[in-house]
Scaffold this motif. Structure first.
Motif, PDB file in Angstrom:
ATOM      1  N   GLY A   1      -8.481  -8.907   2.336  1.00 27.98           N
ATOM      2  CA  GLY A   1      -6.726  -9.515   1.124  1.00 27.98           C
ATOM      3  C   GLY A   1      -6.916  -8.825   0.365  1.00 27.98           C
ATOM      4  N   ASP A   2      -7.844  -7.711  -0.263  1.00 30.98           N
ATOM      5  CA  ASP A   2      -7.638  -7.146  -1.473  1.00 30.98           C
ATOM      6  C   ASP A   2      -6.390  -6.341  -1.421  1.00 30.98           C
ATOM      7  N   HIS A   3      -4.983  -6.924  -1.863  1.00 33.94           N
ATOM      8  CA  HIS A   3      -3.807  -6.017  -1.753  1.00 33.94           C
ATOM      9  C   HIS A   3      -4.028  -4.722  -2.670  1.00 33.94           C
ATOM     10  N   LEU A   4      -4.397  -5.224  -3.994  1.00 32.87           N
ATOM     11  CA  LEU A   4      -4.867  -4.625  -5.589  1.00 32.87           C
ATOM     12  C   LEU A   4      -5.273  -3.055  -4.768  1.00 32.87           C
ATOM     13  N   ILE A   5      -6.446  -3.384  -4.674  1.00 39.42           N
ATOM     14  CA  ILE A   5      -6.826  -2.647  -4.242  1.00 39.42           C
ATOM     15  C   ILE A   5      -6.842  -1.741  -3.311  1.00 39.42           C
ATOM     16  N   ASN A   6      -6.058  -2.443  -1.850  1.00 39.00           N
ATOM     17  CA  ASN A   6      -5.765  -2.274  -0.718  1.00 39.00           C
ATOM     18  C   ASN A   6      -4.673  -0.515  -1.509  1.00 39.00           C
ATOM     19  N   SER A   7      -3.522  -0.954  -2.615  1.00 39.21           N
ATOM     20  CA  SER A   7      -2.357  -1.278  -3.051  1.00 39.21           C
ATOM     21  C   SER A   7      -2.776   0.941  -3.751  1.00 39.21           C
ATOM     22  N   MET A   8      -4.269   1.205  -4.410  1.00 38.67           N
ATOM     23  CA  MET A   8      -4.569   1.853  -5.267  1.00 38.67           C
ATOM     24  C   MET A   8      -5.202   2.804  -3.967  1.00 38.67           C
ATOM     25  N   LEU A   9      -5.670   2.672  -2.976  1.00 35.81           N
ATOM     26  CA  LEU A   9      -6.557   3.270  -2.165  1.00 35.81           C
ATOM     27  C   LEU A   9      -5.098   4.359  -1.554  1.00 35.81           C
ATOM     28  N   HIS A  10      -4.347   3.062  -0.569  1.00 37.74           N
ATOM     29  CA  HIS A  10      -3.382   4.103   0.110  1.00 37.74           C
ATOM     30  C   HIS A  10      -2.702   5.371  -0.937  1.00 37.74           C
ATOM     31  N   ASN A  11      -2.948   4.770  -2.013  1.00 40.52           N
ATOM     32  CA  ASN A  11      -1.743   5.794  -3.178  1.00 40.52           C
ATOM     33  C   ASN A  11      -2.712   7.218  -3.444  1.00 40.52           C
ATOM     34  N   ASN A  12      -3.784   7.283  -3.549  1.00 40.99           N
ATOM     35  CA  ASN A  12      -5.347   8.083  -3.248  1.00 40.99           C
ATOM     36  C   ASN A  12      -4.470   8.019  -2.161  1.00 40.99           C
ATOM     37  N   ALA A  13      -4.921   8.159  -1.341  1.00 42.01           N
ATOM     38  CA  ALA A  13      -5.309   8.875   0.194  1.00 42.01           C
ATOM     39  C   ALA A  13      -3.944   9.977   0.378  1.00 42.01           C
ATOM     40  N   GLY A  14      -2.472   9.069  -0.241  1.00 40.75           N
ATOM     41  CA  GLY A  14      -1.482   9.565  -0.137  1.00 40.75           C
ATOM     42  C   GLY A  14      -1.443  10.837  -1.023  1.00 40.75           C
ATOM     43  N   ALA A  15      -2.190  10.821  -2.140  1.00 41.34           N
ATOM     44  CA  ALA A  15      -2.394  12.145  -3.075  1.00 41.34           C
ATOM     45  C   ALA A  15      -2.261  13.210  -2.553  1.00 41.34           C
ATOM     46  N   ILE A  16      -4.096  12.524  -1.778  1.00 45.46           N
ATOM     47  CA  ILE A  16      -3.856  14.023  -1.445  1.00 45.46           C
ATOM     48  C   ILE A  16      -3.732  14.296   0.016  1.00 45.46           C
ATOM     49  N   ALA A  17      -3.484  13.405   0.880  1.00 40.71           N
ATOM     50  CA  ALA A  17      -2.090  14.347   1.166  1.00 40.71           C
ATOM     51  C   ALA A  17      -1.670  15.291   1.634  1.00 40.71           C
ATOM     52  N   MET A  18      -0.862  14.933   0.444  1.00 39.64           N
ATOM     53  CA  MET A  18       0.311  15.832  -0.090  1.00 39.64           C
ATOM     54  C   MET A  18      -0.097  16.957  -0.208  1.00 39.64           C
ATOM     55  N   THR A  19      -0.740  17.237  -1.627  1.00 46.79           N
ATOM     56  CA  THR A  19      -2.129  17.982  -1.886  1.00 46.79           C
ATOM     57  C   THR A  19      -2.510  18.830  -0.666  1.00 46.79           C
ATOM     58  N   THR A  20      -2.658  18.216   0.822  1.00 48.22           N
ATOM     59  CA  THR A  20      -3.492  19.064   1.334  1.00 48.22           C
ATOM     60  C   THR A  20      -2.088  19.942   2.395  1.00 48.22           C
ATOM     61  N   GLY A  21      -0.676  18.858   2.467  1.00 53.59           N
ATOM     62  CA  GLY A  21      -0.062  19.705   3.020  1.00 53.59           C
ATOM     63  C   GLY A  21       0.788  18.739   4.317  1.00 53.59           C
ATOM     64  N   ASP A  22       0.226  17.292   4.472  1.00 53.62           N
ATOM     65  CA  ASP A  22      -0.006  16.369   5.115  1.00 53.62           C
ATOM     66  C   ASP A  22       1.589  15.334   4.905  1.00 53.62           C
ATOM     67  N   ILE A  23       2.407  15.504   5.264  1.00 52.79           N
ATOM     68  CA  ILE A  23       3.791  15.122   4.445  1.00 52.79           C
ATOM     69  C   ILE A  23       3.707  13.510   5.398  1.00 52.79           C
ATOM     70  N   PRO A  24       3.568  13.849   7.008  1.00 54.25           N
ATOM     71  CA  PRO A  24       4.134  12.292   7.602  1.00 54.25           C
ATOM     72  C   PRO A  24       2.676  11.693   7.033  1.00 54.25           C
ATOM     73  N   ALA A  25       1.375  11.869   6.874  1.00 55.52           N
ATOM     74  CA  ALA A  25       0.176  11.479   6.474  1.00 55.52           C
ATOM     75  C   ALA A  25       0.528   9.997   5.037  1.00 55.52           C
ATOM     76  N   ALA A  26       0.953  11.301   4.413  1.00 58.15           N
ATOM     77  CA  ALA A  26       1.001  10.870   3.217  1.00 58.15           C
ATOM     78  C   ALA A  26       2.125   9.874   2.654  1.00 58.15           C
ATOM     79  N   ARG A  27       3.382  10.360   3.699  1.00 53.92           N
ATOM     80  CA  ARG A  27       4.252   8.470   3.896  1.00 53.92           C
ATOM     81  C   ARG A  27       4.043   7.724   4.211  1.00 53.92           C
ATOM     82  N   ALA A  28       3.238   7.623   5.379  1.00 53.67           N
ATOM     83  CA  ALA A  28       2.809   6.255   5.378  1.00 53.67           C
ATOM     84  C   ALA A  28       1.660   5.387   4.823  1.00 53.67           C
ATOM     85  N   HIS A  29       0.569   6.457   3.658  1.00 53.51           N
ATOM     86  CA  HIS A  29      -0.139   5.907   3.267  1.00 53.51           C
ATOM     87  C   HIS A  29       0.174   5.011   1.707  1.00 53.51           C
TER      88      HIS A  29
END
Length: 226
Positions: A55-83
């Motif tokens: 239930g650690d929403h703070l770290i969960n949010s940070m992880l999803h943001n970072n994963a989304g940024a990586i997905a943007m870098t690789t061009g996976d826009i649907p995955a970026a949006r979801a994260h």
């Protein structure tokens, strides 16, 4: 990253042995910043699962943001949006509004062709960063708005905003992220092709010389380049 990687690995190993999901999620957050994203997909899954169990929403949010940024870098826009949507939702659970998440979502909307939606969320990110006194957040939002100005064919505005974004970033002493640097370079190359070297450099210098308040007013459409 090379210096931090062994310590990150040690932290993850200790947290796993302890069986502590809170500590493991936090340890994986730091460790994942030091390793190649292409080889770390299973660790992102593990880290996010840890935070969901604890239930650690703070770290969960940070992880999803970072994963989304990586997905943007690789061009996976649907995955970026979801994260990034998951990052925003986790932040809302604890009353946090992340300007960086908003800015990244702006990039996703731009990639999807929704320029009006991108501008709206990027302006909101800029205002939030302004309230927080977050120079890095202001720089990032300003950079994204400069790219949007270029998309609209307003190259003078784009060049001035790029200068303002660089001045804001210089206040922090850090460099652009890989993704931001690449998009900034592409936008400036297009601006140079439309304006020529002399006009681009003059507009960029004008942006760098603006006060913070004038730069933000320009980015928010409250003013025009002189």
């Amino acid at each position: 990253p090379e210096t931090g990687r062994p310590f990150g690995q040690e932290s993850v190993d200790l947290a796993r042995r302890l069986g502590d999901d809170v500590q493991l999620g936090f340890s994986l957050l730091g460790y994942l910043m030091t390793i190649d994203p292409a080889r770390s997909g299973h660790l992102w899954t593990e880290a996010i699962a840890c935070t969901e169990r604890s239930g650690d929403h703070l770290i969960n949010s940070m992880l999803h943001n970072n994963a989304g940024a990586i997905a943007m870098t690789t061009g996976d826009i649907p995955a970026a949006r979801a994260h990034l949507e998951a990052a925003a939702e986790a932040g809302q659970q604890i009353g946090i509004e992340w300007p960086i998440v908003m800015a990244n979502l702006g990039w996703v909307l731009r990639a999807e062709g929704d320029l009006a939606g991108a501008r709206s969320i990027l302006e909101a990110a800029l205002r939030a960063s302004r309230r927080n006194g977050d120079s890095r957040g202001m720089a990032s939002a300003c950079l994204h708005l400069a790219c949007l100005a270029g998309d609209a064919g307003d190259w003078d505005q784009a060049a001035v905003l790029h200068g303002a974004a660089q001045a804001l970033l210089d206040r922090t002493g850090v460099a652009w992220s890989e993704h931001d640097a690449r998009n900034r370079g592409d936008s400036l190359d297009q601006a140079r092709a439309h304006l020529g070297d002399e006009q681009l450099e003059r507009a960029h210098a004008q942006g760098r010389a603006l006060s913070v308040e004038k730069a933000l007013d320009l980015a928010l459409g409250k003013a025009r380049p002189a």
